[in-house]
Design an enzyme around this catalytic site. Structure first.
Site, PDB file in Angstrom:
ATOM      1  CB  THR A 189      35.710 -36.521  -3.015  1.00  0.00           C
ATOM      2  OG1 THR A 189      34.717 -36.483  -1.993  1.00  0.00           O
ATOM      3  CG2 THR A 189      35.062 -36.831  -4.337  1.00  0.00           C
ATOM      4  CD  GLU A 336      33.629 -34.338  -7.006  1.00  0.00           C
ATOM      5  OE1 GLU A 336      34.786 -34.056  -7.385  1.00  0.00           O
ATOM      6  OE2 GLU A 336      33.248 -34.181  -5.832  1.00  0.00           O
ATOM      7  CE  LYS A 446      32.277 -15.366   0.425  1.00  0.00           C
ATOM      8  NZ  LYS A 446      32.554 -16.729   0.843  1.00  0.00           N
ATOM      9  CD1 TRP A 451      32.696 -10.987  -2.234  1.00  0.00           C
ATOM     10  CD2 TRP A 451      32.716 -12.805  -3.535  1.00  0.00           C
ATOM     11  NE1 TRP A 451      31.510 -11.642  -2.035  1.00  0.00           N
ATOM     12  CE2 TRP A 451      31.499 -12.759  -2.824  1.00  0.00           C
ATOM     13  CE3 TRP A 451      32.943 -13.857  -4.416  1.00  0.00           C
ATOM     14  CZ2 TRP A 451      30.521 -13.736  -2.961  1.00  0.00           C
ATOM     15  CZ3 TRP A 451      31.975 -14.825  -4.558  1.00  0.00           C
ATOM     16  CH2 TRP A 451      30.778 -14.779  -3.834  1.00  0.00           C
TER      17      TRP A 451
HETATM   18  P1  AMP Z   1      40.087 -32.951  -6.205  1.00  0.00           P
HETATM   19  O1  AMP Z   1      38.706 -33.407  -6.350  1.00  0.00           O
HETATM   20  O2  AMP Z   1      40.714 -33.272  -4.897  1.00  0.00           O
HETATM   21  O3  AMP Z   1      40.932 -33.419  -7.338  1.00  0.00           O
HETATM   22  O4  AMP Z   1      40.079 -31.352  -6.272  1.00  0.00           O
HETATM   23  C1  AMP Z   1      39.517 -30.655  -7.341  1.00  0.00           C
HETATM   24  C2  AMP Z   1      39.677 -29.182  -7.128  1.00  0.00           C
HETATM   25  O5  AMP Z   1      41.044 -28.779  -7.301  1.00  0.00           O
HETATM   26  C3  AMP Z   1      38.928 -28.339  -8.126  1.00  0.00           C
HETATM   27  O6  AMP Z   1      37.563 -28.235  -7.825  1.00  0.00           O
HETATM   28  C4  AMP Z   1      39.669 -27.005  -8.024  1.00  0.00           C
HETATM   29  O7  AMP Z   1      39.249 -26.265  -6.888  1.00  0.00           O
HETATM   30  C5  AMP Z   1      41.100 -27.446  -7.792  1.00  0.00           C
HETATM   31  N1  AMP Z   1      41.842 -27.397  -9.065  1.00  0.00           N
HETATM   32  C6  AMP Z   1      42.104 -28.412  -9.891  1.00  0.00           C
HETATM   33  N2  AMP Z   1      42.810 -27.988 -10.955  1.00  0.00           N
HETATM   34  C7  AMP Z   1      42.987 -26.658 -10.813  1.00  0.00           C
HETATM   35  C8  AMP Z   1      43.604 -25.607 -11.583  1.00  0.00           C
HETATM   36  N3  AMP Z   1      44.238 -25.851 -12.731  1.00  0.00           N
HETATM   37  N4  AMP Z   1      43.546 -24.343 -11.106  1.00  0.00           N
HETATM   38  C9  AMP Z   1      42.923 -24.071  -9.950  1.00  0.00           C
HETATM   39  N5  AMP Z   1      42.333 -25.003  -9.172  1.00  0.00           N
HETATM   40  C10 AMP Z   1      42.350 -26.274  -9.605  1.00  0.00           C
END
Ligand code: AMP
Length: 560
Positions: A189, A336, A446, A451
């Site tokens: 990640t 994940e 915040k 929020w």
């Molecule tokens: P990654 O592990 O780099 O793929 O990032 C995952 C994160 O991307 C998630 O935990 C969210 O915070 C964000 N994310 C993914 N899809 C969406 C979505 N449709 N709307 C808002 N945030 C998203």
């Protein structure tokens, strides 16, 4: 435990393991002659794909790869990458998809941490590889991937060049069956703090994820993105959650597939046009880049269906894409989670509403896909109601979530606290099952005791006609705790400042969409917004930049 009835299998009954090889078999049964295309350079059939995967398996076995070994790939999106995504797990090894956009130090860390024994290196990354080779602790052998005429290079441990090795290998390989719980893939990640963390997925998980994605995209009427006549081109890198697992889906269905190599917006548009691409997936910033490409200006992209995820989709981008003929479907997931967890879906009740209300739901993270369970919890792990109001951390259960972070016990326990996977996202759930991601927990602002969601603000700001791109972060403030700060890229010929932005946001305060603390008292007008290695807004970098600009009273700043 419930005392259920378990019947022992009959003597000789086959315990059928869910293995990635079955996905490949299925695709070739459907369409032997359909093409896999690589840029404007190469095309071949599913028959050849099968043959090349068998050849690659022989090359790797000859080179000493054994079941359980980790084999890393450093490449852009290519037919060779697709072959690796099958051949490596199909011989029982683990494919490590290296994020080539990480810093050399991070790449080195991930390769040592993952115990990579073999690496396939694209010629473009030979320099990078050479720079870290001396510190790699587990790698023994390398294979060169190249589009160019040069078939050798100064790679330590070089077995040979991929095409030459394949040409000399047998096109037959008897892929064995083995435990479906064997790890098939791993990657790291792009975390915001500390070292990258390794996630991993088994054959069983990837097969079930593939079936889940195919079901959602192929059978749910409000989504209907994918049929066997579609032409697929990824625009999310294969190193990022295996291009969201879609190459496995496309191969299982026998679709024509187009691999664009390194992403060049002009080539992507050309491939879309020449190969009649109808199905893709990407993050919002990449779509924005594509729409801004020179070659895209007079194109009508009618018929192009794109899954958009990885970041919140704002209304302005949804409308801009729609105006160009693109059908966007929002989806939600993370590294994940393999990644697909939810996909925008409009039930009959929602479809009966106005177009404006429909769009509100089309851009949300969506409804959990079949087999996924979602809930929201408070800081003490207590479940909160699915009433569309209560906000809490989104937690998940599904058959395809990583079972931990590789060799990170404490972080794995945190991830799985209480038996649910913790996403780190603040969300609401409503009675229709719709997940609305409000923000990353660490990105919520915040301010003044309230929020403020940075995603909400980005959405509202993006609706101003002068705004091409926007990112909002919280900046420490001695009086209010934090204040929102907006970073804007302005459209050509347009202008905006902090005062104009305030006037734009005031009506939303009056309507109760946001509170008054949400209006930024300072903004910065820039030509580019920093992005992460996978094209998302890099909020960590943005916060550092803002502090520097404030210290130097930079000309980028505009203050109320
Ligand atoms: P990654 O592990 O780099 O793929 O990032 C995952 C994160 O991307 C998630 O935990 C969210 O915070 C964000 N994310 C993914 N899809 C969406 C979505 N449709 N709307 C808002 N945030 C998203």
């Amino acid at each position: 435990m419930l005392q259920t009835r378990i019947i022992a299998p009959a003597e000789g009954a086959y315990q059928f393991p869910l293995l990635i090889k079955r996905l490949l078999m299925s695709g070739s049964r459907y369409e032997k002659t359909r093409e896999i295309v690589y840029r404007d350079q190469l095309r071949y059939s599913y028959l050849t794909l099968n043959e090349r995967i068998a050849r690659l398996a022989n090359v790797l076995t000859e080179a000493g790869v054994k079941a359980g070994d980790t084999v890393a790939v450093m490449d852009w999106d290519s037919h060779r990458y697709l072959e690796c995504m099958f051949a490596i797990p199909m011989i029982g090894a683990v494919v490590h998809t290296i994020n080539v956009r990480l810093s050399p130090e991070q790449i080195l860390y991930t390769m040592n941490h993952a115990d990579d024994r073999f690496v396939l290196v694209n010629s473009e990354f030979v320099g990078l590889y050479q720079a870290i080779a001396g510190q790699l602790t587990t790698v023994e052998k390398t294979i060169l991937l190249t589009d160019g005429p040069e078939k050798t290079t100064e790679l330590p441990g070089l077995v040979g060049e991929y095409e030459q090795l394949l040409a000399a290998a047998s096109p037959h390989y008897d892929f064995p069956d083995f435990d479906e719980n064997s790890v098939a893939t791993t990657f790291y990640t792009t975390g915001t703090t500390g070292n990258p963390k390794g996630v991993y997925f088994t054959h069983r998980q990837l097969v079930l994820h593939t079936m889940g994605v195919a079901t959602v995209t192929g059978s749910i009427d409000s989504i209907r993105l994918l049929g066997t006549d579609d032409v697929y081109m990824p625009i999310t890198p294969m190193f990022h959650v295996h291009a969201w697992g879609i190459p496995y889906v496309a191969t299982m269905l026998g679709l024509k597939q187009v691999y664009p190599g390194r992403y060049d917006p002009e080539l992507l548009v050309k491939l879309w046009r020449d190969e009649k691409v109808s199905f893709s997936h990407c993050v919002p910033t990449i779509l924005q880049m594509l729409l801004n490409a020179k070659g895209a200006q007079n194109e009508d992209f009618g018929g192009w269906k794109i899954i958009i995820g990885g970041s919140a989709l704002n209304r302005a981008l949804y409308e801009a894409a729609k105006a160009r003929g693109i059908q966007l479907t929002a989806a939600y997931g993370m590294s994940e989670t393999c990644p697909l967890v939810a996909c925008a879906h409009l039930n009959e009740e929602l479809l009966a509403g106005s177009e404006d209300e429909c769009v509100t739901y089309r851009i949300k993270a969506g409804v959990p896909v079949p087999l996924v369970e979602a809930a929201i919890v408070d800081g003490d792990g207590r479940f909160l109601p699915a009433d569309g109001e209560a906000q809490g951390e989104l937690v998940l259960r599904a058959p395809w979530l990583t079972m931990g972070y590789y060799r990170e016990e404490a972080k794995s326990e945190e991830l799985w606290a209480g038996g649910w996977l913790h996403t780190g996202d603040v969300a609401t759930l409503d009675s229709m099952g719709v997940i609305d991601i409000r923000d990353r927990i660490k990105d919520v602002i915040k301010t003044g005791g309230e929020w403020v969601s940075s995603l909400d603000l980005e959405d509202l700001i993006s609706r101003h006609p002068a705004v091409r791109e926007v990112a909002v972060v919280g900046i420490a403030d001695p009086q209010w705790g934090e204040r929102p700060f907006a970073l804007l890229v302005v459209r050509d010929g347009a202008s905006i400042d902090a005062r104009v932005l305030k006037e734009h946001l005031k009506p939303f305060v009056e309507l109760g969409h946001i509170n008054k603390w949400a209006i930024p008292s300072q903004i910065a007008l820039v030509t580019e917004i920093p992005k992460t290695s996978v094209g998302k807004l890099d909020k960590k970098r943005i916060r550092i930049d803002i502090v520097e600009w404030q210290a130097s009273n930079s000309a980028f700043l505009s203050t109320l």
